[in-house]
Design a protein around this motif. Structure first.
Motif, PDB file in Angstrom:
ATOM      1  N   LYS A 221       9.175   3.458  -0.885  1.00 24.63           N
ATOM      2  CA  LYS A 221       8.467   2.752   0.183  1.00 24.63           C
ATOM      3  C   LYS A 221       7.777   3.741   1.120  1.00 24.63           C
ATOM      4  CE  LYS A 221      11.123  -1.538   0.337  1.00 24.63           C
ATOM      5  NZ  LYS A 221      11.978  -2.410   1.158  1.00 24.63           N
ATOM      6  N   GLY A 222       8.450   4.848   1.405  1.00 29.76           N
ATOM      7  CA  GLY A 222       7.853   5.876   2.247  1.00 29.76           C
ATOM      8  C   GLY A 222       6.622   6.490   1.600  1.00 29.76           C
TER       9      GLY A 222
ATOM     10  N   GLY B 157       5.526   7.083   6.983  1.00 28.61           N
ATOM     11  CA  GLY B 157       5.921   7.134   5.581  1.00 28.61           C
ATOM     12  C   GLY B 157       6.695   8.390   5.253  1.00 28.61           C
TER      13      GLY B 157
ATOM     14  N   LYS C  41       0.573   5.802  10.002  1.00 30.67           N
ATOM     15  CA  LYS C  41       1.232   5.287   8.796  1.00 30.67           C
ATOM     16  C   LYS C  41       1.701   6.424   7.900  1.00 30.67           C
ATOM     17  CE  LYS C  41      -1.046   0.822   8.294  1.00 30.67           C
ATOM     18  NZ  LYS C  41      -1.993   0.022   7.500  1.00 30.67           N
ATOM     19  N   ASP C  42       0.878   7.446   7.774  1.00 33.52           N
ATOM     20  CA  ASP C  42       1.240   8.598   6.956  1.00 33.52           C
ATOM     21  C   ASP C  42       2.499   9.261   7.510  1.00 33.52           C
ATOM     22  OD1 ASP C  42       1.023  10.602   4.954  1.00 33.52           O
ATOM     23  OD2 ASP C  42      -0.146  11.870   6.299  1.00 33.52           O
TER      24      ASP C  42
ATOM     25  N   GLN D 121      10.161   7.881   6.608  1.00 34.02           N
ATOM     26  CA  GLN D 121      10.895   6.928   5.778  1.00 34.02           C
ATOM     27  C   GLN D 121      11.325   7.569   4.458  1.00 34.02           C
ATOM     28  OE1 GLN D 121       8.744   3.312   4.917  1.00 34.02           O
ATOM     29  NE2 GLN D 121      10.587   2.237   4.312  1.00 34.02           N
TER      30      GLN D 121
ATOM     31  N   GLU E 146      -0.983   4.661   1.646  1.00 44.72           N
ATOM     32  CA  GLU E 146      -1.754   3.674   2.413  1.00 44.72           C
ATOM     33  C   GLU E 146      -2.349   4.305   3.669  1.00 44.72           C
ATOM     34  OE1 GLU E 146      -0.897  -0.418   4.909  1.00 44.72           O
ATOM     35  OE2 GLU E 146       0.417   0.050   3.224  1.00 44.72           O
ATOM     36  N   GLY E 147      -1.551   5.101   4.358  1.00 50.44           N
ATOM     37  CA  GLY E 147      -2.023   5.757   5.575  1.00 50.44           C
ATOM     38  C   GLY E 147      -3.122   6.755   5.296  1.00 50.44           C
TER      39      GLY E 147
ATOM     40  N   GLU F 132       4.698   5.050  -0.615  1.00 53.16           N
ATOM     41  CA  GLU F 132       3.654   4.018  -0.600  1.00 53.16           C
ATOM     42  C   GLU F 132       2.963   3.973   0.765  1.00 53.16           C
ATOM     43  OE1 GLU F 132       5.790   0.475  -1.687  1.00 53.16           O
ATOM     44  OE2 GLU F 132       5.666   0.918  -3.831  1.00 53.16           O
ATOM     45  N   LYS F 133       3.765   4.051   1.818  1.00 55.95           N
ATOM     46  CA  LYS F 133       3.213   4.013   3.171  1.00 55.95           C
ATOM     47  C   LYS F 133       2.333   5.239   3.421  1.00 55.95           C
ATOM     48  CE  LYS F 133       5.728   2.083   6.314  1.00 55.95           C
ATOM     49  NZ  LYS F 133       6.779   1.810   7.326  1.00 55.95           N
ATOM     50  N   GLN F 134       2.732   6.388   2.892  1.00 62.13           N
ATOM     51  CA  GLN F 134       1.935   7.602   3.042  1.00 62.13           C
ATOM     52  C   GLN F 134       0.575   7.444   2.366  1.00 62.13           C
ATOM     53  OE1 GLN F 134       3.926  11.419   2.209  1.00 62.13           O
ATOM     54  NE2 GLN F 134       5.835  10.265   2.308  1.00 62.13           N
TER      55      GLN F 134
END
Length: 57
Positions: free
Chosen positions: A33-34, A15, A11-12, A18, A40-41, A36-38
């Motif tokens: 969004k990228g 992200g 996910k990181d 992205q 989260e990861g 945020e994904k980082q």
């Protein structure tokens, strides 16, 4: 490595890709969004690290 560590790392990385695509395309939305994904990861990977440390003899 456990599955949380692997999923978090994936996910990181996704992200980061992205976020860069958003930068190249000039899309603030994709950049956010990228990021945020980082986050989260990284959190999921940290959870996996903690689980691994607890199980380690």
């Amino acid at each position: 490595m456990n599955k949380d560590q692997v999923k978090g790392a994936v996910k990181d990385a996704a992200g980061k890709v992205q976020q860069k695509v958003g930068e190249v395309a000039g899309s603030k939305e994709q950049q956010v969004k990228g990021l945020e994904k980082q986050v989260e990861g990284q959190a999921q990977k940290t959870l996996g690290d903690v689980k691994h440390a607890i199980k380690k003899p």
